[in-house]
Design a protein around this motif. Structure first.
Motif, PDB file in Angstrom:
ATOM      1  N   PRO A  48     -48.187  14.120 117.029  1.00 45.22           N
ATOM      2  CA  PRO A  48     -49.458  13.432 117.250  1.00 45.22           C
ATOM      3  C   PRO A  48     -49.643  12.323 116.212  1.00 45.22           C
ATOM      4  CG  PRO A  48     -49.754  15.796 117.446  1.00 45.22           C
ATOM      5  CD  PRO A  48     -48.345  15.578 116.938  1.00 45.22           C
ATOM      6  N   VAL A  49     -50.498  11.371 116.507  1.00 43.64           N
ATOM      7  CA  VAL A  49     -50.675  10.169 115.688  1.00 43.64           C
ATOM      8  C   VAL A  49     -50.770  10.517 114.194  1.00 43.64           C
ATOM      9  CG1 VAL A  49     -53.201  10.082 115.967  1.00 43.64           C
ATOM     10  CG2 VAL A  49     -51.922   7.987 115.533  1.00 43.64           C
ATOM     11  N   LEU A  50     -50.049   9.728 113.376  1.00 41.84           N
ATOM     12  CA  LEU A  50     -49.958   9.983 111.931  1.00 41.84           C
ATOM     13  C   LEU A  50     -50.458   8.768 111.148  1.00 41.84           C
ATOM     14  CD1 LEU A  50     -46.493  11.753 111.769  1.00 41.84           C
ATOM     15  CD2 LEU A  50     -48.692  12.751 111.128  1.00 41.84           C
ATOM     16  N   SER A  51     -51.726   8.790 110.814  1.00 41.32           N
ATOM     17  CA  SER A  51     -52.322   7.734 110.017  1.00 41.32           C
ATOM     18  C   SER A  51     -51.893   7.874 108.563  1.00 41.32           C
ATOM     19  CB  SER A  51     -53.848   7.825 110.119  1.00 41.32           C
ATOM     20  OG  SER A  51     -54.459   6.890 109.263  1.00 41.32           O
ATOM     21  N   ILE A  52     -51.613   6.759 107.913  1.00 37.89           N
ATOM     22  CA  ILE A  52     -51.376   6.746 106.471  1.00 37.89           C
ATOM     23  C   ILE A  52     -52.705   6.527 105.751  1.00 37.89           C
ATOM     24  CG2 ILE A  52     -50.260   5.517 104.565  1.00 37.89           C
ATOM     25  CD1 ILE A  52     -47.965   4.869 106.499  1.00 37.89           C
ATOM     26  N   ALA A  53     -53.551   5.657 106.330  1.00 38.09           N
ATOM     27  CA  ALA A  53     -54.874   5.395 105.760  1.00 38.09           C
ATOM     28  C   ALA A  53     -55.739   6.648 105.908  1.00 38.09           C
ATOM     29  CB  ALA A  53     -55.518   4.223 106.498  1.00 38.09           C
ATOM     30  N   PRO A  54     -56.748   6.805 105.049  1.00 40.07           N
ATOM     31  CA  PRO A  54     -57.622   7.975 105.188  1.00 40.07           C
ATOM     32  C   PRO A  54     -58.210   8.109 106.595  1.00 40.07           C
ATOM     33  CG  PRO A  54     -58.071   6.848 103.122  1.00 40.07           C
ATOM     34  CD  PRO A  54     -57.096   5.985 103.894  1.00 40.07           C
ATOM     35  N   GLU A  55     -58.495   6.966 107.239  1.00 32.88           N
ATOM     36  CA  GLU A  55     -58.980   6.959 108.620  1.00 32.88           C
ATOM     37  C   GLU A  55     -58.503   5.664 109.267  1.00 32.88           C
ATOM     38  OE1 GLU A  55     -63.058   8.406 109.967  1.00 32.88           O
ATOM     39  OE2 GLU A  55     -63.288   6.224 110.085  1.00 32.88           O
ATOM     40  N   ASP A  56     -58.081   5.740 110.519  1.00 29.37           N
ATOM     41  CA  ASP A  56     -57.596   4.558 111.217  1.00 29.37           C
ATOM     42  C   ASP A  56     -57.854   4.715 112.718  1.00 29.37           C
ATOM     43  OD1 ASP A  56     -56.488   2.052 111.473  1.00 29.37           O
ATOM     44  OD2 ASP A  56     -54.451   2.644 110.921  1.00 29.37           O
ATOM     45  N   ASP A  57     -57.992   3.589 113.399  1.00 32.92           N
ATOM     46  CA  ASP A  57     -58.232   3.569 114.836  1.00 32.92           C
ATOM     47  C   ASP A  57     -57.013   3.023 115.562  1.00 32.92           C
ATOM     48  OD1 ASP A  57     -60.838   4.469 114.478  1.00 32.92           O
ATOM     49  OD2 ASP A  57     -61.720   2.468 114.610  1.00 32.92           O
ATOM     50  N   PHE A  58     -56.746   3.594 116.753  1.00 32.25           N
ATOM     51  CA  PHE A  58     -55.620   3.192 117.575  1.00 32.25           C
ATOM     52  C   PHE A  58     -56.076   3.001 119.011  1.00 32.25           C
ATOM     53  CE2 PHE A  58     -54.005   5.523 114.027  1.00 32.25           C
ATOM     54  CZ  PHE A  58     -52.842   4.862 113.676  1.00 32.25           C
ATOM     55  N   LEU A  59     -55.638   1.906 119.631  1.00 33.35           N
ATOM     56  CA  LEU A  59     -55.792   1.732 121.059  1.00 33.35           C
ATOM     57  C   LEU A  59     -54.707   2.577 121.707  1.00 33.35           C
ATOM     58  CD1 LEU A  59     -57.227   0.067 123.333  1.00 33.35           C
ATOM     59  CD2 LEU A  59     -55.207  -1.394 123.262  1.00 33.35           C
ATOM     60  N   VAL A  60     -55.074   3.456 122.637  1.00 32.41           N
ATOM     61  CA  VAL A  60     -54.123   4.360 123.278  1.00 32.41           C
ATOM     62  C   VAL A  60     -54.153   4.118 124.773  1.00 32.41           C
ATOM     63  CG1 VAL A  60     -53.468   6.773 123.637  1.00 32.41           C
ATOM     64  CG2 VAL A  60     -54.451   6.058 121.445  1.00 32.41           C
ATOM     65  N   ILE A  61     -52.968   3.962 125.352  1.00 33.60           N
ATOM     66  CA  ILE A  61     -52.831   3.784 126.795  1.00 33.60           C
ATOM     67  C   ILE A  61     -51.942   4.910 127.294  1.00 33.60           C
ATOM     68  CG2 ILE A  61     -52.072   2.255 128.650  1.00 33.60           C
ATOM     69  CD1 ILE A  61     -52.466  -0.072 126.598  1.00 33.60           C
ATOM     70  N   ASP A  62     -52.483   5.718 128.210  1.00 34.94           N
ATOM     71  CA  ASP A  62     -51.690   6.816 128.757  1.00 34.94           C
ATOM     72  C   ASP A  62     -52.149   7.174 130.156  1.00 34.94           C
ATOM     73  OD1 ASP A  62     -54.041   8.110 127.949  1.00 34.94           O
ATOM     74  OD2 ASP A  62     -53.023   9.597 126.731  1.00 34.94           O
ATOM     75  N   ARG A  63     -51.592   8.222 130.686  1.00 39.83           N
ATOM     76  CA  ARG A  63     -51.745   8.625 132.075  1.00 39.83           C
ATOM     77  C   ARG A  63     -52.753   9.740 132.237  1.00 39.83           C
ATOM     78  NH1 ARG A  63     -51.057  13.438 134.352  1.00 39.83           N
ATOM     79  NH2 ARG A  63     -50.423  13.423 136.490  1.00 39.83           N
ATOM     80  N   ALA A  64     -53.501   9.656 133.347  1.00 41.63           N
ATOM     81  CA  ALA A  64     -54.360  10.759 133.767  1.00 41.63           C
ATOM     82  C   ALA A  64     -54.009  11.075 135.211  1.00 41.63           C
ATOM     83  CB  ALA A  64     -55.832  10.381 133.666  1.00 41.63           C
ATOM     84  N   GLY A  65     -54.137  12.338 135.585  1.00 40.76           N
ATOM     85  CA  GLY A  65     -53.842  12.743 136.948  1.00 40.76           C
ATOM     86  C   GLY A  65     -53.573  14.227 137.004  1.00 40.76           C
ATOM     87  N   ALA A  66     -53.167  14.670 138.164  1.00 38.20           N
ATOM     88  CA  ALA A  66     -52.898  16.093 138.374  1.00 38.20           C
ATOM     89  C   ALA A  66     -51.683  16.536 137.569  1.00 38.20           C
ATOM     90  CB  ALA A  66     -52.666  16.360 139.861  1.00 38.20           C
ATOM     91  N   GLY A  67     -51.664  17.812 137.230  1.00 42.21           N
ATOM     92  CA  GLY A  67     -50.514  18.400 136.548  1.00 42.21           C
ATOM     93  C   GLY A  67     -50.667  18.420 135.039  1.00 42.21           C
TER      94      GLY A  67
END
Length: 170
Positions: free
Chosen positions: A128-147
């Motif tokens: 899972p996402v590994l920030s080096i900064a104490p807190e960081d934001d990422f734009l995430v693009i992924d899939r949704a659907g059955a299964g």
């Protein structure tokens, strides 16, 4: 316990696991009456079925304690997953090749320069996402659907590898 060596994130080094999302060294064409460079098709969102949806999200990540024993990896068998840092901060990427379960000896670690993102191919094992900064934001693009689109693999304690940033001066 084996310690991972963190590699610079380059397209050629990361190719077995997915795409590096960056504009540096990439072709572009001009749009918007010549005021905007379009770096087209830097990566392609992969989905397993035509009825799947593509989601765009923001993840706010907290840094984990270091050195970090890699205790688990996950994969998304039905679609790729992209992460793009939003604040220009470097972040870590830990991956293993596609397979039934990840092998500790095949785990790789990369560091983004903060202007690079990644798109994990379908089925690539990753932390899972590994920030080096104490807190960081990422734009995430992924899939949704059955299964079920998230498999997790937990390593027995004697198979864990150690992620340390000491050699990177971080």
């Amino acid at each position: 316990m084996r310690t991972l060596t963190i590699e610079p994130l380059t397209q050629s080094a990361f190719a077995p696991f997915g795409d590096v999302i960056e504009s540096a060294g990439r072709d572009f064409f001009m749009i918007n009456n010549g005021s905007t460079r379009r770096y087209h098709r830097l990566s392609k969102v992969e989905t397993a079925a035509a009825e799947d949806e593509v989601l765009i999200s923001i993840f706010r990540a907290q840094a984990l304690p270091r050195p970090l024993p890699i205790a688990m990896l996950e994969r998304h068998p039905l679609g790729s997953q992209a992460f793009m840092p939003l604040h220009g901060k470097p972040f870590l990427i830990v991956v293993a090749p596609i397979g039934e379960e990840p092998q500790p000896g095949q785990i790789h670690a990369f560091i983004s320069n903060g202007r690079q993102g990644v798109n994990y191919r379908r089925g690539v094992w990753h932390h899972p996402v590994l920030s080096i900064a104490p807190e960081d934001d990422f734009l995430v693009i992924d899939r949704a659907g059955a299964g079920n689109n998230c498999d997790e693999h937990f390593f027995p304690e004697d198979q864990r590898v150690l992620l340390s940033l000491v050699d990177r001066g971080i």
